[in-house]
Write a protein that holds these residues in place. Structure first.
Motif, PDB file in Angstrom:
ATOM      1  N   THR A  56       0.810  -1.226   0.000  1.00  0.00           N
ATOM      2  CA  THR A  56       0.000   0.000   0.000  1.00  0.00           C
ATOM      3  C   THR A  56       0.843   1.276   0.000  1.00  0.00           C
ATOM      4  O   THR A  56       0.294   2.376   0.145  1.00  0.00           O
ATOM      5  CB  THR A  56      -0.945   0.016   1.220  1.00  0.00           C
ATOM      6  OG1 THR A  56      -0.183  -0.143   2.427  1.00  0.00           O
ATOM      7  CG2 THR A  56      -1.954  -1.118   1.131  1.00  0.00           C
ATOM      8  N   THR A  80      -2.494   3.449  -8.285  1.00  0.00           N
ATOM      9  CA  THR A  80      -2.852   2.703  -7.075  1.00  0.00           C
ATOM     10  C   THR A  80      -3.794   1.542  -7.385  1.00  0.00           C
ATOM     11  O   THR A  80      -3.730   0.495  -6.729  1.00  0.00           O
ATOM     12  CB  THR A  80      -3.489   3.638  -6.033  1.00  0.00           C
ATOM     13  OG1 THR A  80      -4.608   4.320  -6.618  1.00  0.00           O
ATOM     14  CG2 THR A  80      -2.481   4.656  -5.527  1.00  0.00           C
ATOM     15  N   SER A  81      -4.645   1.699  -8.388  1.00  0.00           N
ATOM     16  CA  SER A  81      -5.548   0.606  -8.754  1.00  0.00           C
ATOM     17  C   SER A  81      -4.772  -0.587  -9.294  1.00  0.00           C
ATOM     18  O   SER A  81      -5.073  -1.743  -8.970  1.00  0.00           O
ATOM     19  CB  SER A  81      -6.560   1.073  -9.812  1.00  0.00           C
ATOM     20  OG  SER A  81      -7.418   2.042  -9.290  1.00  0.00           O
ATOM     21  N   THR A  84      -3.083  -2.541  -6.559  1.00  0.00           N
ATOM     22  CA  THR A  84      -4.061  -3.391  -5.878  1.00  0.00           C
ATOM     23  C   THR A  84      -4.338  -4.643  -6.692  1.00  0.00           C
ATOM     24  O   THR A  84      -4.417  -5.752  -6.153  1.00  0.00           O
ATOM     25  CB  THR A  84      -5.380  -2.630  -5.659  1.00  0.00           C
ATOM     26  OG1 THR A  84      -5.108  -1.376  -5.049  1.00  0.00           O
ATOM     27  CG2 THR A  84      -6.327  -3.418  -4.776  1.00  0.00           C
ATOM     28  N   GLY A 145       1.226  -7.761  -1.574  1.00  0.00           N
ATOM     29  CA  GLY A 145      -0.094  -8.301  -1.304  1.00  0.00           C
ATOM     30  C   GLY A 145      -0.103  -9.815  -1.246  1.00  0.00           C
ATOM     31  O   GLY A 145      -0.990 -10.411  -0.632  1.00  0.00           O
ATOM     32  N   ILE A 255      -9.628  -3.230   2.013  1.00  0.00           N
ATOM     33  CA  ILE A 255      -8.502  -2.743   1.218  1.00  0.00           C
ATOM     34  C   ILE A 255      -8.959  -1.672   0.235  1.00  0.00           C
ATOM     35  O   ILE A 255      -8.239  -0.701  -0.028  1.00  0.00           O
ATOM     36  CB  ILE A 255      -7.795  -3.910   0.487  1.00  0.00           C
ATOM     37  CG1 ILE A 255      -6.403  -3.480   0.028  1.00  0.00           C
ATOM     38  CG2 ILE A 255      -8.620  -4.450  -0.658  1.00  0.00           C
ATOM     39  CD1 ILE A 255      -5.436  -3.183   1.153  1.00  0.00           C
ATOM     40  N   PHE A 259      -7.572   2.438   0.245  1.00  0.00           N
ATOM     41  CA  PHE A 259      -7.031   3.225  -0.863  1.00  0.00           C
ATOM     42  C   PHE A 259      -7.899   4.442  -1.174  1.00  0.00           C
ATOM     43  O   PHE A 259      -7.400   5.475  -1.603  1.00  0.00           O
ATOM     44  CB  PHE A 259      -6.915   2.350  -2.117  1.00  0.00           C
ATOM     45  CG  PHE A 259      -5.665   1.520  -2.179  1.00  0.00           C
ATOM     46  CD1 PHE A 259      -4.460   2.089  -2.551  1.00  0.00           C
ATOM     47  CD2 PHE A 259      -5.692   0.172  -1.872  1.00  0.00           C
ATOM     48  CE1 PHE A 259      -3.299   1.329  -2.615  1.00  0.00           C
ATOM     49  CE2 PHE A 259      -4.545  -0.602  -1.930  1.00  0.00           C
ATOM     50  CZ  PHE A 259      -3.341  -0.029  -2.301  1.00  0.00           C
ATOM     51  N   ALA A 393      -9.386  -9.525  -2.612  1.00  0.00           N
ATOM     52  CA  ALA A 393      -8.589  -8.331  -2.899  1.00  0.00           C
ATOM     53  C   ALA A 393      -9.012  -7.672  -4.202  1.00  0.00           C
ATOM     54  O   ALA A 393      -8.951  -6.443  -4.329  1.00  0.00           O
ATOM     55  CB  ALA A 393      -7.105  -8.707  -2.955  1.00  0.00           C
ATOM     56  N   GLY A 396     -11.338  -4.903  -3.865  1.00  0.00           N
ATOM     57  CA  GLY A 396     -10.802  -3.576  -3.600  1.00  0.00           C
ATOM     58  C   GLY A 396     -10.646  -2.762  -4.871  1.00  0.00           C
ATOM     59  O   GLY A 396     -10.863  -1.544  -4.877  1.00  0.00           O
TER      60      GLY A 396
END
Length: 460
Positions: A56, A80-81, A84, A145, A255, A259, A393, A396
């Motif tokens: 993260t 950030t996507s 993830t 992750g 999660i 974010f 996950a 998220g």
């Protein structure tokens, strides 16, 4: 008669291999097993904690990246996507790595691998670096992750069924808390006018320490063998996908909100990044701390029951968020969002407790007993955890995409919260229909045929 030995086994394998491991044997557990299991749990938590922080870290690093970096808000959201997404996908191979390399050995390797994205980010994070370079280096952080999946699979093998909820909850909660910890460290660094390299420089030595401690104090279990058949059986079992769906509602929420929370505060309520950072760590912190409680409650009352009531609470909190969002009430919105974080953490513990319980129940229904039943349960639950964790996950990613679409369409997160409320209602119905509704009917069937074991998931 001598008690089962936990000495490192087969000289041919070398290293810290445990030859015999039967945590369901109460004598073995009290005399030897509990001490060894808790030691492995401690250092597993440390490694997984740092893994979550590295996974993260880009949600934090983007706070340092001002106009001089030339990135738009859309660029940062995409970055950030994708991190993830990678973190979700690598959970599948990480699950089976434990059986191939051994839990201790893979913890050393997976901890050491965290140096790659951290050192790479340290090298490139400066104005003038292209977005594609940031994206590539960011994708490397996704491996953090994966540590969750391998850690949970490993710890699942160490503990007896009656302790799994507590152990898995503590292991996952200690890992999850890596999210608010890196947010807090970043907040302190921003407050002290430090740069992103200071943050990365702090974590590099901790990664090395985690790998060294795993090498010194953890163990591999000899009878946790690589079993591709278990993976195939887990994929074919409907409960793997039902629990994946439910885990989207709990961990996917945790999660995803971790974010998105800061972005919602800045985009909808006009908070500055620093003002948002003062608040965003609270939800992930409390959600992480409460996860072992969810596991312990599931041990006592049954994971299905706790999960069912938890979805009721998540639905209520989401309804309050919809009202707060429409009324633009920052105070009510923040409190409700933090409550939703807490409930997502509680549900994380209860849903993961359900997994070994479900497969143990199926083993008993097949007529298996004792170690044979426990081995069947460990085999399928361990194999399914990576798939369930990966799909959870991915939830998220879905949450962040839902927020993006909601802001594009309505200028706020209200539309996304309405969709989340509908999803939590669906999770409630699935939990009740699959794991609780059948109990009464099966109890009546059991009285008609006492000799045949009956499937009943109410206590899983």
């Amino acid at each position: 008669m001598t008690a089962p030995s936990t000495a490192p086994a087969p000289p041919s394998r070398g290293g810290r291999w445990i030859q015999q491991w039967d945590p369901e044997d109460e004598t073995f557990w009290k005399e030897t097993g509990e001490k060894v299991a808790k030691r492995n749990l401690l250092f597993s938590v440390l490694s997984e904690h740092i893994g979550f922080s590295i996974w993260t870290m880009w949600s934090v690093l983007v706070l340092f990246m001002g106009p001089e970096y030339g990135l738009t808000p859309a660029d940062k959201f995409l970055l950030t996507s994708m991190v993830t997404l990678v973190g979700a996908v690598v959970r599948v191979p990480y699950t089976f790595a434990v059986a191939i390399f051994g839990g201790r050995n893979w913890t050393i390797i997976s901890a050491g691998l965290l140096l790659v994205p951290t050192v790479a980010a340290f090298a490139v994070i400066k104005p003038g670096t292209s977005f594609n370079t940031f994206l590539l280096v960011g994708l490397l952080a996704g491996i953090g992750g994966g540590n969750f999946a391998s850690s949970m699979t490993n710890i699942n093998a160490f503990f007896p069924l009656r302790k799994k909820g507590w152990a898995l909850g503590l292991n996952a909660g200690g890992g999850n808390i890596g999210v608010p910890v890196i947010q807090l460290v970043a907040l302190a660094i921003i407050g002290a006018s430090g740069g992103p390299r200071v943050l990365l420089g702090i974590y590099i030595p901790f990664i090395v320490v985690a790998a060294v401690l795993a090498a010194l104090f953890m163990n591999n279990i000899e009878n946790v063998k690589n079993d591709t058949g278990a993976a195939k059986d887990a994929v074919k079992d409907g409960h793997t996908w039902i629990m994946s769906f439910l885990y989207i509602g709990t961990f996917g929420s945790f999660i995803g909100y971790s974010f998105a929370f800061g972005q919602v505060l800045t985009n909808q309520f006009g908070r500055t990044p620093l003002e948002a950072a003062y608040v965003t760590f609270i939800g992930p912190l409390l959600g992480s701390l409460i996860r072992p409680v969810g596991g312990a409650l599931a041990d006592k009352y049954g994971g299905a029951k706790i999960t069912l009531y938890n979805y009721v609470g998540m639905g209520v909190a989401t309804a309050v968020l919809i009202v707060a969002s429409m009324q633009k009430s920052l105070g009510l919105f923040t409190v409700a969002f933090v409550v939703l974080f807490v409930l997502s953490g509680l549900g994380n513990g209860s849903t993961f407790k359900m997994i070994p319980g479900i497969f143990q129940t199926k083993a008993l229904a097949k007529g298996l007993e004792g170690e044979a039943a426990a081995a069947y349960g460990r085999r399928l639950s361990g194999a399914s955890m990576g798939l369930i964790g990966a799909v959870g996950a991915l939830g998220g990613v879905g949450i962040n995409l839902a927020f993006r679409q909601s802001f594009l369409s309505y200028g706020s997160g209200t539309g996304a919260f309405v969709a989340f409320l509908a999803f939590y209602a669906a999770c409630f119905l699935v939990t009740w229909a699959v794991y609780l509704r059948r109990t009464a009917a099966q109890g009546q069937a059991a009285t008609a045929s006492e000799a045949k074991p009956q499937l009943s998931y109410a206590e899983v």
